[in-house]
Design a protein around this motif. Structure first.
Motif, PDB file in Angstrom:
ATOM      1  N   LYS A  57       0.808  -1.212   0.000  1.00  0.00           N
ATOM      2  CA  LYS A  57       0.000   0.000   0.000  1.00  0.00           C
ATOM      3  C   LYS A  57       0.848   1.273   0.000  1.00  0.00           C
ATOM      4  O   LYS A  57       0.633   2.167  -0.824  1.00  0.00           O
ATOM      5  N   PRO A  58       1.844   1.413   0.846  1.00  0.00           N
ATOM      6  CA  PRO A  58       2.672   2.630   0.745  1.00  0.00           C
ATOM      7  C   PRO A  58       3.438   2.740  -0.576  1.00  0.00           C
ATOM      8  O   PRO A  58       3.651   3.848  -1.076  1.00  0.00           O
ATOM      9  N   ALA A  59       3.833   1.577  -1.134  1.00  0.00           N
ATOM     10  CA  ALA A  59       4.572   1.628  -2.401  1.00  0.00           C
ATOM     11  C   ALA A  59       3.703   2.198  -3.524  1.00  0.00           C
ATOM     12  O   ALA A  59       4.152   3.016  -4.330  1.00  0.00           O
ATOM     13  N   ILE A  60       2.436   1.752  -3.574  1.00  0.00           N
ATOM     14  CA  ILE A  60       1.539   2.273  -4.612  1.00  0.00           C
ATOM     15  C   ILE A  60       1.222   3.737  -4.351  1.00  0.00           C
ATOM     16  O   ILE A  60       1.148   4.552  -5.283  1.00  0.00           O
ATOM     17  N   GLU A  61       1.029   4.109  -3.092  1.00  0.00           N
ATOM     18  CA  GLU A  61       0.743   5.501  -2.785  1.00  0.00           C
ATOM     19  C   GLU A  61       1.921   6.404  -3.136  1.00  0.00           C
ATOM     20  O   GLU A  61       1.735   7.570  -3.504  1.00  0.00           O
ATOM     21  N   MET A  62       3.144   5.898  -3.034  1.00  0.00           N
ATOM     22  CA  MET A  62       4.308   6.700  -3.394  1.00  0.00           C
ATOM     23  C   MET A  62       4.345   7.009  -4.886  1.00  0.00           C
ATOM     24  O   MET A  62       4.973   7.985  -5.303  1.00  0.00           O
ATOM     25  N   MET A  63       3.677   6.192  -5.690  1.00  0.00           N
ATOM     26  CA  MET A  63       3.601   6.487  -7.121  1.00  0.00           C
ATOM     27  C   MET A  63       2.904   7.823  -7.368  1.00  0.00           C
ATOM     28  O   MET A  63       3.188   8.510  -8.352  1.00  0.00           O
ATOM     29  N   GLY A  64       1.988   8.195  -6.484  1.00  0.00           N
ATOM     30  CA  GLY A  64       1.278   9.460  -6.648  1.00  0.00           C
ATOM     31  C   GLY A  64       2.164  10.669  -6.447  1.00  0.00           C
ATOM     32  O   GLY A  64       1.780  11.785  -6.831  1.00  0.00           O
ATOM     33  N   ALA A  65       3.338  10.495  -5.838  1.00  0.00           N
ATOM     34  CA  ALA A  65       4.246  11.629  -5.631  1.00  0.00           C
ATOM     35  C   ALA A  65       5.041  11.964  -6.883  1.00  0.00           C
ATOM     36  O   ALA A  65       5.734  12.976  -6.905  1.00  0.00           O
ATOM     37  N   LEU A  66       4.960  11.115  -7.915  1.00  0.00           N
ATOM     38  CA  LEU A  66       5.703  11.384  -9.145  1.00  0.00           C
ATOM     39  C   LEU A  66       5.077  12.576  -9.857  1.00  0.00           C
ATOM     40  O   LEU A  66       3.881  12.570 -10.156  1.00  0.00           O
ATOM     41  N   PRO A  67       5.824  13.646 -10.158  1.00  0.00           N
ATOM     42  CA  PRO A  67       5.234  14.832 -10.806  1.00  0.00           C
ATOM     43  C   PRO A  67       4.651  14.484 -12.178  1.00  0.00           C
ATOM     44  O   PRO A  67       5.216  13.679 -12.924  1.00  0.00           O
ATOM     45  N   SER A  68       3.541  15.123 -12.492  1.00  0.00           N
ATOM     46  CA  SER A  68       2.891  14.844 -13.770  1.00  0.00           C
ATOM     47  C   SER A  68       3.748  15.277 -14.953  1.00  0.00           C
ATOM     48  O   SER A  68       3.672  14.692 -16.032  1.00  0.00           O
ATOM     49  N   VAL A  69       4.603  16.292 -14.760  1.00  0.00           N
ATOM     50  CA  VAL A  69       5.457  16.724 -15.857  1.00  0.00           C
ATOM     51  C   VAL A  69       6.483  15.640 -16.181  1.00  0.00           C
ATOM     52  O   VAL A  69       6.853  15.449 -17.353  1.00  0.00           O
ATOM     53  N   VAL A  70       6.918  14.893 -15.171  1.00  0.00           N
ATOM     54  CA  VAL A  70       7.842  13.785 -15.422  1.00  0.00           C
ATOM     55  C   VAL A  70       7.124  12.662 -16.157  1.00  0.00           C
ATOM     56  O   VAL A  70       7.676  12.056 -17.090  1.00  0.00           O
ATOM     57  N   VAL A  71       5.899  12.364 -15.738  1.00  0.00           N
ATOM     58  CA  VAL A  71       5.111  11.343 -16.433  1.00  0.00           C
ATOM     59  C   VAL A  71       4.883  11.741 -17.888  1.00  0.00           C
ATOM     60  O   VAL A  71       5.015  10.925 -18.806  1.00  0.00           O
ATOM     61  N   GLY A  72       4.546  13.013 -18.117  1.00  0.00           N
ATOM     62  CA  GLY A  72       4.352  13.482 -19.486  1.00  0.00           C
ATOM     63  C   GLY A  72       5.616  13.417 -20.312  1.00  0.00           C
ATOM     64  O   GLY A  72       5.585  13.065 -21.499  1.00  0.00           O
ATOM     65  N   LEU A  73       6.748  13.759 -19.700  1.00  0.00           N
ATOM     66  CA  LEU A  73       8.026  13.699 -20.414  1.00  0.00           C
ATOM     67  C   LEU A  73       8.366  12.263 -20.801  1.00  0.00           C
ATOM     68  O   LEU A  73       8.779  11.989 -21.943  1.00  0.00           O
ATOM     69  N   ILE A  74       8.177  11.340 -19.883  1.00  0.00           N
ATOM     70  CA  ILE A  74       8.450   9.934 -20.185  1.00  0.00           C
ATOM     71  C   ILE A  74       7.498   9.428 -21.266  1.00  0.00           C
ATOM     72  O   ILE A  74       7.897   8.700 -22.191  1.00  0.00           O
ATOM     73  N   ALA A  75       6.217   9.827 -21.171  1.00  0.00           N
ATOM     74  CA  ALA A  75       5.235   9.374 -22.161  1.00  0.00           C
ATOM     75  C   ALA A  75       5.546   9.913 -23.541  1.00  0.00           C
ATOM     76  O   ALA A  75       5.419   9.201 -24.543  1.00  0.00           O
ATOM     77  N   GLY A  76       5.952  11.193 -23.611  1.00  0.00           N
ATOM     78  CA  GLY A  76       6.195  11.793 -24.915  1.00  0.00           C
ATOM     79  C   GLY A  76       7.486  11.349 -25.569  1.00  0.00           C
ATOM     80  O   GLY A  76       7.540  11.148 -26.791  1.00  0.00           O
ATOM     81  N   LEU A  77       8.549  11.172 -24.768  1.00  0.00           N
ATOM     82  CA  LEU A  77       9.866  10.874 -25.334  1.00  0.00           C
ATOM     83  C   LEU A  77      10.204   9.391 -25.348  1.00  0.00           C
ATOM     84  O   LEU A  77      10.928   8.925 -26.237  1.00  0.00           O
ATOM     85  N   TRP A  78       9.692   8.631 -24.372  1.00  0.00           N
ATOM     86  CA  TRP A  78      10.056   7.218 -24.291  1.00  0.00           C
ATOM     87  C   TRP A  78       8.909   6.292 -24.676  1.00  0.00           C
ATOM     88  O   TRP A  78       9.076   5.369 -25.479  1.00  0.00           O
ATOM     89  N   LEU A  79       7.721   6.535 -24.116  1.00  0.00           N
ATOM     90  CA  LEU A  79       6.607   5.612 -24.342  1.00  0.00           C
ATOM     91  C   LEU A  79       6.044   5.713 -25.756  1.00  0.00           C
ATOM     92  O   LEU A  79       5.752   4.678 -26.378  1.00  0.00           O
ATOM     93  N   ALA A  80       5.885   6.941 -26.279  1.00  0.00           N
ATOM     94  CA  ALA A  80       5.229   7.115 -27.582  1.00  0.00           C
ATOM     95  C   ALA A  80       5.935   6.362 -28.707  1.00  0.00           C
ATOM     96  O   ALA A  80       5.283   5.642 -29.478  1.00  0.00           O
ATOM     97  N   PRO A  81       7.257   6.470 -28.878  1.00  0.00           N
ATOM     98  CA  PRO A  81       7.888   5.712 -29.964  1.00  0.00           C
ATOM     99  C   PRO A  81       7.823   4.211 -29.766  1.00  0.00           C
ATOM    100  O   PRO A  81       7.722   3.453 -30.746  1.00  0.00           O
ATOM    101  N   ARG A  82       7.844   3.732 -28.534  1.00  0.00           N
ATOM    102  CA  ARG A  82       7.768   2.286 -28.299  1.00  0.00           C
ATOM    103  C   ARG A  82       6.364   1.755 -28.529  1.00  0.00           C
ATOM    104  O   ARG A  82       6.202   0.617 -28.976  1.00  0.00           O
TER     105      ARG A  82
END
Length: 709
Positions: free
Chosen positions: A444-469
């Motif tokens: 439970k704390p491990a999953i809740e810690m995922m919420g601390a990840l900034p959305s700009v980092v998630v967007g950066l990973i999605a745009g630069l790493w996830l989208a081409p894959r």
């Protein structure tokens, strides 16, 4: 003897005082939050409301002209007005009632005059075919003066008998003049200190000529026949010949020269070019209702025009609306009228009198219809919802439709919820009901810690790493949810067929994740490797390559996955707390009565936790609607209404973040962005209000059932 008595000081009065103060403090904070929300609403409405205010007009001073000759051309700029009559007499007249400047003879007897589209220059045509181009100049602090850009001598356009002049000032500094006689049209390209380049076109019975501001098109009206000539070739080419079924008295070009207005007894109609297989051709677009015979005057810089009837009825129109945006009654008998360059004034002439009218019409193109309904914009093949805030030229018409952003917001939020809801709820159910307490303290704390990840980092990973894959493994990504669901079903089917001793060892004390997680990861890797390989072997290339025209690398699918990943911790935490907070005695009683764990979960625990689960889903949906950085970086940020899973989009929040720094304070663009914020806030309030209503009803319903039980 030892006294073990511990004195306890208890004051019922003190406790009541603390409770009362706490209750008042909480109430004051709640009222303060509501007050801040109300002030925010009022401020947004205050900024947005001027967009939809009705135009207004105020009468200025009326002046006696002391001129008996009718005006062929007139205009106004700043505090000055000017006119040129049919004797070639030009005069500047102050609009504040002060004495006029001395009159000046600009040419000999003039039979006709033509102005450029912006009314900044006038061509005078004499009976002998001579022309003279004149510009009123207001740049001199000492007062206005007349300029002769082609020299103060008369130029010969052709032989006598020419009428119906037209004039355009081209981008390269040259001038294009046109006039017609009974059988043909004469064109002349003029430049200072250079000979006139003439061309002639056979066109009998010409009644009126117009030249596009860029000099590429010539419109000729002959009886009920409208001809459009291309002038951007070595020799003029007839592009369109249109037989008009309604009588036409006058042609007028709107600002920019892309729209042609045809006015007659039946009203005013709008025409502009639409692309076809054989190139652009002039098409009838709309007829403005409530117009009749009268004087048609267009603004120099905006696509706004006025129709003034002989009785003085003024109707103001914007090119994107079929209905008039303003009506007013002026004095009858107006023979000439001109807008100021900014469209904030109207100069009229009647019976030797001038009158200046102040107009307040800052945003004629913005209306409730243009924001929410389809609009047929110039040169578009059909009406559409379009957002295009920036423009290449000053006269270009901005397009402010919020529908693409609203649709993009809903699509992104719904797909994110479709991705996050099963994962988050399944994880919450398993963690709260089936997982061992020791493992739950870690998971439970491990999953809740995922919420601390900034959305700009998630967007950066999605745009630069996830989208081409995703593009490289598209077939596997689409098949992955079905394969994972099939794997879980097969695991459940196989677990029931294991020997009891094996099943007790493998699935005791919360060991299921230790078996399922590696198996699901292995299936995911196999799916992402095998399906793209089979797809390329069968079709010769990957799915994304086959959909190259309809596939954008940063699209709704990538944004939905990234936003869903960001929503999982929020929904999981709230839903798990709601399930875990159901009294243990209810579940234990159900199990004691012989119910299975699944029956207890579905019929006792989940109904009791349903208000909290529903609140978690609605809070997650509201979070998805307001998400900015992920959709900004993972979708390509393209405002479009149509498009499916593999196309880009733009949301309301991303649109505000992108364009607010570029919007001029107080402009239509600026206020439309505030309207976007108001719409987004209303959406969020509606969703949260409905969620609270449903949650309260669920809570009341199941609390009654628990009480009856």
């Amino acid at each position: 003897m030892i006294d073990n008595h511990i004195p306890v000081q208890f004051s019922d009065r003190r406790r009541r005082f603390i409770d009362r103060m706490t209750r008042r403090f909480v109430t004051a904070c709640g009222i303060g939050v509501l007050g801040v929300m109300l002030l925010l609403f009022l401020w947004l409405i205050w900024v947005v409301l001027p967009l939809f205010s009705a135009p207004s007009i105020h009468a200025g001073i009326t002046q006696q002209l002391w001129q008996n000759q009718p005006a062929l051309a007139l205009g106004a700029e700043g505090r000055w007005g000017w006119r040129i009559d049919n004797q070639g007499i030009g005069q500047f007249i102050p609009l504040n009632g002060e004495p006029a400047e001395p009159a000046l003879r600009l040419a000999d007897k003039v039979i006709a005059a033509a102005s450029t589209a912006d009314n900044q220059a006038v061509m005078l045509l004499t009976p002998a075919g001579g022309i003279r181009v004149i510009e009123p100049d207001f740049s001199d602090p000492g007062g206005p003066r007349w300029k002769f850009p082609l020299g103060d001598g008369a130029l010969s356009l052709g032989e006598g008998g020419l009428q119906h002049p037209a004039l355009a000032h081209l981008a390269d500094g040259r001038w294009l003049a046109a006039a017609a006689n009974a059988t043909q049209i004469t064109l002349g390209w003029l430049a200072p200190h250079q000979p006139i380049q003439r061309q002639r076109i056979d066109n009998p019975a010409t009644r009126q000529l117009l030249v596009a501001p860029n000099g590429k098109l010539l419109f000729a009206l002959s009886g009920n026949l409208l001809r459009v000539w291309r002038l951007d070739t070595e020799k003029p080419t007839l592009r369109d010949a249109i037989t008009l079924h309604q009588p036409v008295e006058r042609m007028t070009l709107l600002s920019g020269g892309h729209s042609l207005l045809l006015s007659g007894p039946t009203g005013v109609s709008q025409w502009f070019d639409i692309a076809s297989e054989t190139g652009p051709h002039l098409n009838h677009i709309r007829r403005f209702s409530g117009t009749g015979t009268g004087l048609v005057v267009s603004e120099p810089q905006r696509r706004v025009f006025a129709v003034i009837s002989p009785q003085g009825a003024l109707s103001l129109f914007a090119s994107k609306q079929d209905q008039a945006i303003f009506h007013h009654h002026l004095p009858p008998g107006i023979t000439q009228a001109r807008f100021t360059p900014a469209g904030d004034g109207l100069l009229t002439e009647r019976d030797g009198l001038w009158q200046y009218w102040q107009l307040d019409n800052p945003w004629p193109d913005v209306s409730w219809r243009s924001v929410w309904q389809k609009v047929w914009y110039e040169n578009y093949p059909q009406p559409d919802w379009t957002w295009q805030a920036t423009s290449a030229e000053d006269h270009y018409q901005a397009k402010f439709s919020l529908v693409p952003m609203v649709v993009g917001t809903l699509k992104a939020a719904l797909l994110a919820m479709l991705f996050a809801m099963p994962l988050a709820l399944a994880a919450a159910i398993y963690t709260a009901w089936f997982m061992s307490p020791g493992l739950r303290r870690w998971i439970k704390p491990a999953i809740e810690m995922m919420g601390a990840l900034p959305s700009v980092v998630v967007g950066l990973i999605a745009g630069l790493w996830l989208a081409p894959r995703v593009a490289n493994h598209l077939a596997g990504v689409l098949a992955l949810p079905f394969m994972l669901a099939l794997t879980l079903l097969l695991c459940g089917w196989g677990a029931r067929r294991l020997p009891a001793r094996w099943r007790q060892w493998f699935f005791a004390a919360g060991r299921e994740p230790l078996l399922l997680i590696p198996l699901l990861l292995l299936m995911s890797l196999l799916c992402l490797w095998l399906f793209p390989l089979l797809d390329s072997a069968i079709f010769g290339r990957g799915m994304a390559e086959r959909l190259s025209e309809d596939y954008a690398q940063r699209n709704l699918l990538v944004a939905g996955v990234a936003m869903g990943f960001a929503l999982v911790p929020l929904i999981f935490t709230l839903a798990e707390d709601a399930i875990f907070s159901v009294p243990a005695s209810l579940g234990q009683g159900s199990l004691a009565l012989g119910a299975t764990p699944w029956q207890t979960l579905s019929r006792v625990v989940l109904p009791g936790a349903s208000p909290g689960i529903f609140a978690a889903l609605m809070i997650g949906f509201g979070r998805a609607m307001g998400e900015t950085m992920i959709v900004l970086m993972a979708t390509g940020n393209t405002p479009r209404t149509e498009g499916g899973l593999f196309q880009g989009l733009r949301t309301l929040s991303a649109n505000i973040a992108v364009e607010m720094p570029e919007a001029a304070a107080g402009s239509a663009h600026y206020r439309i962005l505030f309207l976007s914020a108001l719409v987004l806030l209303l959406f969020t309030l509606v969703v949260n209000t409905l969620a609270e209503v449903v949650r309260q009803r669920l809570r009341q319903r199941y609390s009654q059932h628990e009480g009856q039980g």
